[in-house]
Design a protein around this motif. Sequence first.
Motif, PDB file in Angstrom:
ATOM      1  N   ARG A  50     -16.785 -33.922 -40.902  1.00 48.49           N
ATOM      2  CA  ARG A  50     -16.772 -34.968 -39.869  1.00 48.49           C
ATOM      3  C   ARG A  50     -18.039 -34.818 -39.030  1.00 48.49           C
ATOM      4  N   SER A  51     -18.792 -35.879 -38.893  1.00 44.49           N
ATOM      5  CA  SER A  51     -20.080 -35.789 -38.211  1.00 44.49           C
ATOM      6  C   SER A  51     -19.895 -35.473 -36.728  1.00 44.49           C
ATOM      7  N   SER A  89     -23.647 -33.025 -40.147  1.00 38.58           N
ATOM      8  CA  SER A  89     -22.608 -33.415 -41.090  1.00 38.58           C
ATOM      9  C   SER A  89     -22.927 -32.804 -42.437  1.00 38.58           C
ATOM     10  N   ARG A 135     -15.277 -39.692 -38.189  1.00 35.94           N
ATOM     11  CA  ARG A 135     -15.485 -39.672 -36.732  1.00 35.94           C
ATOM     12  C   ARG A 135     -14.998 -40.955 -36.049  1.00 35.94           C
ATOM     13  N   ASP A 190     -23.471 -39.952 -39.741  1.00 35.20           N
ATOM     14  CA  ASP A 190     -22.074 -40.057 -40.154  1.00 35.20           C
ATOM     15  C   ASP A 190     -21.975 -40.614 -41.573  1.00 35.20           C
TER      16      ASP A 190
END
Length: 349
Positions: A18-19, A27, A37, A105
């Motif tokens: 998960r960024s 990430s 996220r 992300d």
Amino acid sequence: MSTELVTRKIMDKTAPNRSTAIVNGESSNVLNWDDVRFKWAFPLYKRMLANFWTPFEINMGKDVQQFPQLSKAEQDTFLKIIGLLALLDSIQTDYAAKMADYITDSSVNALMVILAQQEVVHNHSYSYVLSSLVPKGKQDEVFEYWKTEPKLIARNEFITNGYQEFAENPSVENMLKSIVYDVILEGLFFYSGFAFFYNLARNQKMVSTSTMINYINRDEQQHVGLFEKIFKEVLNENPEYNTPELKEFAIQTFRKAAELEIEWAEEIIGNKITGLTMKDVSNYIKFTANLRCNQMGFGKMLVFPDAPTTNPLRWIVAYQEVDLGKTDFFEQKSRQYTKASEANGFDDL
């Protein structure tokens, strides 16, 4: 001084899946849709997949018969708009890829990849339409319009210069500004052209082309929504960039874009297309500019304070929505008109 953007790593063993941020975060670049996220990413992913289409699905037979029957003005406008769309969607494919490089992300990056693929389909659709209607020589000529039409050149350079600044100097500030240009391209610059095709459709002309334009329009609305979310998430995570200067930049840029779109509409539509008046088209463009500026979070009625607060082309809403499936909307005997709302971009301001 604006923070420079760092390109996303192909793989990072030390980072979480998960960024940690939408840009300049960490990430692993491993995408797990159950652990992302942003909660809006997966629903948007499903909608974009559900809207998958190709030009091959649309039978151009009736349009082939009707195109020679259009007036000279309608034929010229038809071809000029197709030429414009082909250029802008080509640019958009490249811009989406460049933007994706700086999105940390992985879920948002995946959405950008789908968006770029959809732009390729859009561009193919213009070739598909032209190859159905005109000889190869004329098709080639249409794809060269962007080099020779003065108003097209001005519009195109307005967008490409904004994109080029981001491409050459990738910073947080330039990314935010490039998104303003993106929303203009996908949420304002196409709209007088869309109005022309939908006006033909409501007069039972070139219905297949208008159906294809409808699918493109639907995609573009989702693309505007995606870039709106990216814009707001970047500002949320980097609030120092949410400045009065950025707001003023957006207002002035939307205003200039609308003025360019109105100049273009005067050339291709003017008062020579039955069913469309230049006054209504101009007000429609101003209304849309206000709408998009508000959608970006800057407030209502800031671009053109004297513009209408309701859509002056109310009939157009019915032609911009496809009923939850991929049926030929225009040939349905019973249409379920979708109520105008903020979601489809045409609520009252």
